[in-house]
Design an enzyme around this catalytic site. Sequence first.
Site, mmCIF file in Angstrom:
data_model
loop_
_atom_site.group_PDB
_atom_site.id
_atom_site.type_symbol
_atom_site.label_atom_id
_atom_site.label_comp_id
_atom_site.label_asym_id
_atom_site.label_seq_id
_atom_site.Cartn_x
_atom_site.Cartn_y
_atom_site.Cartn_z
ATOM 1 N N SER A 9 0.971 -1.453 0.032
ATOM 2 C CA SER A 9 -0.074 -0.004 -0.044
ATOM 3 C C SER A 9 0.956 1.268 -0.015
ATOM 4 O O SER A 9 0.267 2.379 -0.082
ATOM 5 C CB SER A 9 -0.834 -0.040 1.215
ATOM 6 O OG SER A 9 -0.171 0.169 2.316
ATOM 7 N N GLY A 10 2.198 1.003 0.128
ATOM 8 C CA GLY A 10 2.802 2.438 0.354
ATOM 9 C C GLY A 10 3.193 2.848 -1.170
ATOM 10 O O GLY A 10 3.059 2.220 -2.162
ATOM 11 N N TYR A 11 4.285 3.834 -1.014
ATOM 12 C CA TYR A 11 4.840 4.295 -2.495
ATOM 13 C C TYR A 11 5.634 3.477 -3.278
ATOM 14 O O TYR A 11 5.493 3.372 -4.354
ATOM 15 C CB TYR A 11 5.551 5.647 -2.037
ATOM 16 C CG TYR A 11 4.569 6.781 -1.553
ATOM 17 C CD1 TYR A 11 3.335 7.029 -2.248
ATOM 18 C CD2 TYR A 11 5.383 7.847 -1.104
ATOM 19 C CE1 TYR A 11 2.556 7.937 -1.840
ATOM 20 C CE2 TYR A 11 4.610 8.935 -0.667
ATOM 21 C CZ TYR A 11 3.055 9.000 -0.829
ATOM 22 O OH TYR A 11 2.349 10.075 -0.497
ATOM 23 N N CYS A 149 17.828 5.174 -1.809
ATOM 24 C CA CYS A 149 17.605 6.174 -2.935
ATOM 25 C C CYS A 149 18.745 7.004 -2.946
ATOM 26 O O CYS A 149 19.397 7.078 -4.153
ATOM 27 C CB CYS A 149 16.244 6.630 -2.839
ATOM 28 S SG CYS A 149 15.763 7.436 -1.564
ATOM 29 N N ASN A 317 13.230 8.656 -7.048
ATOM 30 C CA ASN A 317 13.617 7.953 -6.009
ATOM 31 C C ASN A 317 12.881 6.661 -5.812
ATOM 32 O O ASN A 317 13.142 5.778 -5.010
ATOM 33 C CB ASN A 317 13.337 8.721 -4.562
ATOM 34 C CG ASN A 317 11.943 9.545 -4.734
ATOM 35 O OD1 ASN A 317 11.687 10.406 -5.579
ATOM 36 N ND2 ASN A 317 11.466 9.172 -3.899
HETATM 37 N N1 LIG Z 1 9.904 6.016 -0.735
HETATM 38 C C1 LIG Z 1 11.274 6.033 -1.531
HETATM 39 O O1 LIG Z 1 11.531 6.861 -2.048
HETATM 40 C C2 LIG Z 1 12.207 4.796 -1.207
HETATM 41 C C3 LIG Z 1 13.320 4.839 -1.691
HETATM 42 C C4 LIG Z 1 14.022 3.919 -1.476
HETATM 43 C C5 LIG Z 1 14.004 2.799 -0.569
HETATM 44 N N2 LIG Z 1 12.759 3.007 0.082
HETATM 45 C C6 LIG Z 1 12.315 2.044 1.287
HETATM 46 O O2 LIG Z 1 11.168 1.319 0.747
HETATM 47 C C7 LIG Z 1 10.337 0.827 1.996
HETATM 48 C C8 LIG Z 1 9.047 1.287 1.887
HETATM 49 O O3 LIG Z 1 9.027 2.738 1.644
HETATM 50 P P1 LIG Z 1 7.953 3.560 1.166
HETATM 51 O O4 LIG Z 1 8.128 5.061 1.107
HETATM 52 O O5 LIG Z 1 7.174 2.735 0.290
HETATM 53 O O6 LIG Z 1 7.089 3.546 2.572
HETATM 54 P P2 LIG Z 1 5.333 3.776 3.033
HETATM 55 O O7 LIG Z 1 4.841 4.450 1.774
HETATM 56 O O8 LIG Z 1 5.468 4.235 4.247
HETATM 57 O O9 LIG Z 1 4.950 2.020 3.049
HETATM 58 C C9 LIG Z 1 5.180 1.214 3.987
HETATM 59 C C10 LIG Z 1 4.596 -0.051 3.662
HETATM 60 O O10 LIG Z 1 4.856 -0.928 4.759
HETATM 61 C C11 LIG Z 1 3.676 -1.504 5.185
HETATM 62 N N3 LIG Z 1 3.852 -1.500 6.721
HETATM 63 C C12 LIG Z 1 4.198 -0.816 7.528
HETATM 64 N N4 LIG Z 1 4.605 -1.442 8.689
HETATM 65 C C13 LIG Z 1 4.269 -2.534 8.663
HETATM 66 C C14 LIG Z 1 4.704 -3.890 9.571
HETATM 67 N N5 LIG Z 1 5.047 -3.952 10.627
HETATM 68 N N6 LIG Z 1 4.568 -5.024 8.909
HETATM 69 C C15 LIG Z 1 3.990 -5.195 7.643
HETATM 70 N N7 LIG Z 1 3.785 -4.462 6.834
HETATM 71 C C16 LIG Z 1 4.072 -2.887 7.325
HETATM 72 C C17 LIG Z 1 2.605 -0.551 5.115
HETATM 73 O O11 LIG Z 1 1.269 -1.152 4.797
HETATM 74 P P3 LIG Z 1 -0.076 -1.028 5.770
HETATM 75 O O12 LIG Z 1 0.281 -0.126 6.945
HETATM 76 O O13 LIG Z 1 -1.078 -0.601 4.839
HETATM 77 O O14 LIG Z 1 0.017 -2.229 6.399
HETATM 78 C C18 LIG Z 1 2.790 -0.026 3.770
HETATM 79 O O15 LIG Z 1 2.530 -0.703 2.559
HETATM 80 C C19 LIG Z 1 11.094 1.397 3.100
HETATM 81 O O16 LIG Z 1 12.018 0.569 3.842
HETATM 82 C C20 LIG Z 1 11.983 2.571 2.473
HETATM 83 O O17 LIG Z 1 13.214 2.961 3.156
HETATM 84 C C21 LIG Z 1 11.850 3.782 -0.061
#
Ligand SMILES: NC(=O)c1ccc[n+]([C@@H]2O[C@H](COP(=O)([O-])OP(=O)(O)OC[C@H]3O[C@@H](n4cnc5c(N)ncnc54)[C@H](OP(=O)(O)O)[C@@H]3O)[C@@H](O)[C@H]2O)c1
Length: 348
Positions: A9-11, A149, A317
């Site tokens: 559900s996240g980005y 990123c 990113n």
């Molecule tokens: N955004 C970026 O630009 C980027 C770039 C590089 C790496 N990343 C990495 O990719 C990962 C995700 O980033 P994001 O930006 O997509 O974050 P986000 O938008 O906050 O999404 C996080 C996801 O993880 C789920 N989640 C949260 N806590 C959880 C738990 N305890 N157990 C199972 N699922 C859980 C949430 O789902 P529900 O709350 O709906 O269950 C949501 O789907 C992170 O580790 C981040 O550092 C992100």
Amino acid sequence: MRVGIVGGSGYAGGELIRLLLRHPQSELSLVTSQRYASEYLYMIHPNLRGQTQVKFSPLNNEEVVKKCDVVFLATPHGVSKGFVKDLLERGLKIIDLSADFRLKDPNDYPKWYGWEHPCPELLRESVFGLPELHRKEMRNAPLIACVGCMSGASILGIAPIIKTGIVDLEHISLDAKIGSSGGGSEPTPANHHTERFGGIRPYQVVGHRHIAEIEQELSILANKQIHVGFTPHALDIARGILITAQLWLNKKVENAEVWKAYRDTYGTEPFIHIVKYKKGLYQLPDPKVIIGTNYVDIGFELDDHIPRLVVFSAIDNIVKGAAGQAVQCWNASNGWDEKVGLDLISMH
Ligand SMILES: NC(=O)c1ccc[n+]([C@@H]2O[C@H](COP(=O)([O-])OP(=O)(O)OC[C@H]3O[C@@H](n4cnc5c(N)ncnc54)[C@H](OP(=O)(O)O)[C@@H]3O)[C@@H](O)[C@H]2O)c1
């Protein structure tokens, strides 16, 4: 292959779904979210309307093992360390987008993340998820820990130059500018529109966590311990990263020497463009030009006033910084063409 996404559900999860729905080797069999369990994916990611009828499921390791051959983990830092070992032992292949298995030295986790690693033995097994540097190790690897990123853009920007010996390795300075999606989809004061709009805000000016992985990878290339200065800035764009690296030179260097370093290292890379044009508006990298794609645009300028090389590196990113990188790692680990599922042109 039957593919699962934990944290769909996240980005980053949303971009994984977008890319994997078009990947010829992928059958999307499980996408988890606690908050949106039993909702259609397109209720949260409206760009997926008409593309899939899959619904979110709650996270349950038994279901993951039963339904998937490979699982992409797009959960916040500190989550996957709790269940990766179990999934690996039950034969799953794992591509983790979080930082939980990126650092090789277990002592780096208390230092940079504030917790002891529960399975330090897996840090030796995991492959650092940056195909341009580690694609050979990825082949059939059970655990790949994708680079962050801003760290990925920084490493790719200067890796070829670090190897040449022309720069002063004691004084490397990296400035990062990043859009609001870099902080994830959970609302916080830092990504609130009214706070973010119209500003350029330095944050974590010293001691940002990405320093650990940048130093880890550059030190391998230089064959000695390297320390870098790294300072990020929050911009009011939604997507995109621009890294500006300041490299101080040991000697007088010509443009041809720098070009050669980039061509020798990246000549056949499918996602790297060296962007250094003499005409037009976009002579050097600008993330706007590659948004939605897995490309990295890298450019440079030599300073003839002081002995300095300025390097720019631009990525999206959430694609080359997260989901696209993860898909490229998956392709590399299976020996497929790394462009499969990622052969996209950006919008302008
Ligand atoms: N955004 C970026 O630009 C980027 C770039 C590089 C790496 N990343 C990495 O990719 C990962 C995700 O980033 P994001 O930006 O997509 O974050 P986000 O938008 O906050 O999404 C996080 C996801 O993880 C789920 N989640 C949260 N806590 C959880 C738990 N305890 N157990 C199972 N699922 C859980 C949430 O789902 P529900 O709350 O709906 O269950 C949501 O789907 C992170 O580790 C981040 O550092 C992100």
